[in-house]
Write a protein that holds these residues in place. Structure first.
Motif, PDB file in Angstrom:
ATOM      1  N   MET A 122       0.811  -1.185   0.000  1.00 53.55           N
ATOM      2  CA  MET A 122       0.000   0.000   0.000  1.00 53.55           C
ATOM      3  C   MET A 122       0.862   1.260   0.000  1.00 53.55           C
ATOM      4  SD  MET A 122      -3.249   0.295   0.169  1.00 53.55           S
ATOM      5  CE  MET A 122      -4.503   1.373   0.540  1.00 53.55           C
ATOM      6  N   GLN A 123       1.917   1.240   0.810  1.00 50.35           N
ATOM      7  CA  GLN A 123       2.813   2.391   0.875  1.00 50.35           C
ATOM      8  C   GLN A 123       3.501   2.593  -0.479  1.00 50.35           C
ATOM      9  OE1 GLN A 123       5.675   2.151   3.980  1.00 50.35           O
ATOM     10  NE2 GLN A 123       6.389   4.230   3.665  1.00 50.35           N
ATOM     11  N   TYR A 124       3.787   1.524  -1.188  1.00 51.51           N
ATOM     12  CA  TYR A 124       4.406   1.611  -2.507  1.00 51.51           C
ATOM     13  C   TYR A 124       3.474   2.338  -3.476  1.00 51.51           C
ATOM     14  CZ  TYR A 124       6.287   0.181  -6.982  1.00 51.51           C
ATOM     15  OH  TYR A 124       6.785   0.183  -8.253  1.00 51.51           O
ATOM     16  N   THR A 125       2.180   2.130  -3.401  1.00 50.30           N
ATOM     17  CA  THR A 125       1.202   2.766  -4.273  1.00 50.30           C
ATOM     18  C   THR A 125       1.164   4.273  -4.025  1.00 50.30           C
ATOM     19  OG1 THR A 125      -0.121   0.747  -4.114  1.00 50.30           O
ATOM     20  CG2 THR A 125      -1.196   2.679  -5.024  1.00 50.30           C
ATOM     21  N   TYR A 126       1.230   4.691  -2.756  1.00 53.60           N
ATOM     22  CA  TYR A 126       1.224   6.128  -2.450  1.00 53.60           C
ATOM     23  C   TYR A 126       2.482   6.810  -2.973  1.00 53.60           C
ATOM     24  CZ  TYR A 126      -2.823   5.493   0.590  1.00 53.60           C
ATOM     25  OH  TYR A 126      -4.063   5.221   1.064  1.00 53.60           O
ATOM     26  N   LYS A 127       3.635   6.159  -2.823  1.00 50.09           N
ATOM     27  CA  LYS A 127       4.881   6.742  -3.332  1.00 50.09           C
ATOM     28  C   LYS A 127       4.826   6.874  -4.855  1.00 50.09           C
ATOM     29  CE  LYS A 127       8.078   5.474   0.311  1.00 50.09           C
ATOM     30  NZ  LYS A 127       9.326   4.796   0.635  1.00 50.09           N
ATOM     31  N   LEU A 128       4.297   5.853  -5.512  1.00 49.26           N
ATOM     32  CA  LEU A 128       4.153   5.901  -6.971  1.00 49.26           C
ATOM     33  C   LEU A 128       3.198   7.022  -7.379  1.00 49.26           C
ATOM     34  CD1 LEU A 128       4.827   4.642  -9.714  1.00 49.26           C
ATOM     35  CD2 LEU A 128       2.863   3.125  -9.379  1.00 49.26           C
ATOM     36  N   LEU A 129       2.112   7.183  -6.669  1.00 50.68           N
ATOM     37  CA  LEU A 129       1.132   8.227  -6.949  1.00 50.68           C
ATOM     38  C   LEU A 129       1.758   9.616  -6.744  1.00 50.68           C
ATOM     39  CD1 LEU A 129      -1.794   8.837  -7.726  1.00 50.68           C
ATOM     40  CD2 LEU A 129      -2.367   8.750  -5.309  1.00 50.68           C
ATOM     41  N   ILE A 130       2.555   9.783  -5.707  1.00 49.16           N
ATOM     42  CA  ILE A 130       3.230  11.060  -5.460  1.00 49.16           C
ATOM     43  C   ILE A 130       4.208  11.373  -6.591  1.00 49.16           C
ATOM     44  CG2 ILE A 130       4.879  12.224  -3.944  1.00 49.16           C
ATOM     45  CD1 ILE A 130       3.442  10.901  -1.573  1.00 49.16           C
ATOM     46  N   TRP A 131       4.964  10.392  -7.062  1.00 48.39           N
ATOM     47  CA  TRP A 131       5.895  10.615  -8.179  1.00 48.39           C
ATOM     48  C   TRP A 131       5.151  10.993  -9.456  1.00 48.39           C
ATOM     49  CZ3 TRP A 131      10.860  11.502  -8.666  1.00 48.39           C
ATOM     50  CH2 TRP A 131      11.697  11.204  -7.596  1.00 48.39           C
ATOM     51  N   ILE A 132       4.056  10.335  -9.708  1.00 44.05           N
ATOM     52  CA  ILE A 132       3.252  10.666 -10.901  1.00 44.05           C
ATOM     53  C   ILE A 132       2.725  12.095 -10.798  1.00 44.05           C
ATOM     54  CG2 ILE A 132       1.103  10.131 -12.121  1.00 44.05           C
ATOM     55  CD1 ILE A 132       1.634   7.167 -11.468  1.00 44.05           C
ATOM     56  N   ARG A 184       4.063  14.574  -9.174  1.00 45.01           N
ATOM     57  CA  ARG A 184       5.195  15.484  -9.352  1.00 45.01           C
ATOM     58  C   ARG A 184       5.487  15.692 -10.843  1.00 45.01           C
ATOM     59  NH1 ARG A 184       9.639  13.382  -4.901  1.00 45.01           N
ATOM     60  NH2 ARG A 184       8.519  14.121  -3.062  1.00 45.01           N
ATOM     61  N   PHE A 185       5.497  14.605 -11.616  1.00 47.09           N
ATOM     62  CA  PHE A 185       5.752  14.718 -13.051  1.00 47.09           C
ATOM     63  C   PHE A 185       4.641  15.502 -13.752  1.00 47.09           C
ATOM     64  CE2 PHE A 185       8.665  11.013 -12.490  1.00 47.09           C
ATOM     65  CZ  PHE A 185       9.803  11.641 -12.984  1.00 47.09           C
ATOM     66  N   ILE A 186       3.417  15.304 -13.343  1.00 48.81           N
ATOM     67  CA  ILE A 186       2.306  16.059 -13.931  1.00 48.81           C
ATOM     68  C   ILE A 186       2.457  17.540 -13.602  1.00 48.81           C
ATOM     69  CG2 ILE A 186      -0.190  16.457 -13.798  1.00 48.81           C
ATOM     70  CD1 ILE A 186      -0.524  13.418 -13.524  1.00 48.81           C
ATOM     71  N   LEU A 187       2.817  17.859 -12.364  1.00 47.10           N
ATOM     72  CA  LEU A 187       3.004  19.241 -11.962  1.00 47.10           C
ATOM     73  C   LEU A 187       4.156  19.889 -12.738  1.00 47.10           C
ATOM     74  CD1 LEU A 187       2.226  21.577 -10.114  1.00 47.10           C
ATOM     75  CD2 LEU A 187       3.825  20.672  -8.418  1.00 47.10           C
ATOM     76  N   ILE A 188       5.255  19.184 -12.861  1.00 44.08           N
ATOM     77  CA  ILE A 188       6.391  19.714 -13.631  1.00 44.08           C
ATOM     78  C   ILE A 188       5.992  19.915 -15.092  1.00 44.08           C
ATOM     79  CG2 ILE A 188       8.704  19.164 -14.507  1.00 44.08           C
ATOM     80  CD1 ILE A 188       9.255  17.839 -11.772  1.00 44.08           C
ATOM     81  N   GLY A 189       5.237  18.984 -15.649  1.00 44.78           N
ATOM     82  CA  GLY A 189       4.762  19.118 -17.030  1.00 44.78           C
ATOM     83  C   GLY A 189       3.871  20.335 -17.200  1.00 44.78           C
ATOM     84  N   LEU A 190       2.981  20.586 -16.251  1.00 38.34           N
ATOM     85  CA  LEU A 190       2.107  21.758 -16.320  1.00 38.34           C
ATOM     86  C   LEU A 190       2.910  23.057 -16.230  1.00 38.34           C
ATOM     87  CD1 LEU A 190      -0.925  20.577 -14.156  1.00 38.34           C
ATOM     88  CD2 LEU A 190      -0.859  20.930 -16.624  1.00 38.34           C
ATOM     89  N   ILE A 191       3.939  23.062 -15.396  1.00 38.85           N
ATOM     90  CA  ILE A 191       4.794  24.253 -15.290  1.00 38.85           C
ATOM     91  C   ILE A 191       5.482  24.528 -16.621  1.00 38.85           C
ATOM     92  CG2 ILE A 191       6.893  25.163 -14.219  1.00 38.85           C
ATOM     93  CD1 ILE A 191       5.965  23.785 -11.605  1.00 38.85           C
TER      94      ILE A 191
END
Length: 144
Positions: free
Chosen positions: A1-11, A13-20
């Motif tokens: 479960m913790q692995y899923t949250y870390k993966l979701l946070i990384w995704i 971050r990439f979406i936020l960087i892409g929007l910037i």
């Protein structure tokens, strides 16, 4: 479960960087477009100055009045013209000055009394230069 949250946070971050990056790209694109349009506006810049208002009735244009020339400037007696001359010798839509190939051109719009460039009646669109005199119904304009 913790692995899923870390993966979701990384995704996220990439979406936020892409929007910037998309945001910055659009800002730069708008700035480039504005700078490009500024250069276009400075290519051709001229005006006409009233040097003689004639003795024809109805002229109330003071000598020395300067009118800027735009991409297309119309001259005539009707109020929808850029330069209005209230004279019986001026047609409703008398003449037009416009830019063609970065050169100003004067064209008579089928007026009754004609348009004169440096004393000669023009029959077709004619290029004008700084210092030329345009006579419309007794009002003489100098190209400046």
């Amino acid at each position: 479960m913790q692995y899923t949250y870390k993966l979701l946070i990384w995704i996220m971050r990439f979406i936020l960087i892409g929007l910037i990056y998309v945001f910055l790209y659009r800002i730069i694109k708008v700035m480039y477009k504005d700078l490009k349009e500024d250069k276009k506006g400075t290519e051709a810049s001229a005006g006409v100055e009233v040097v003689s208002a004639g003795t024809n009735g109805g002229n109330d244009i003071p000598i020395g009045t300067v009118y800027p020339l735009h991409g297309s400037t119309t001259i005539g007696r009707m109020s929808d013209n850029n330069i209005t001359i209230d004279s019986q010798y001026v047609s409703g839509h008398h003449a037009r000055i416009y830019i063609k190939n970065n050169t100003y051109v004067v064209k008579d719009m089928g007026s009754t009394n004609g348009t004169f460039l440096n004393g000669d009646k023009i029959e077709r669109p004619t290029a004008i230069d700084f210092g030329d005199l345009i006579d419309i119904g007794g009002v003489v304009f100098k190209v400046i």
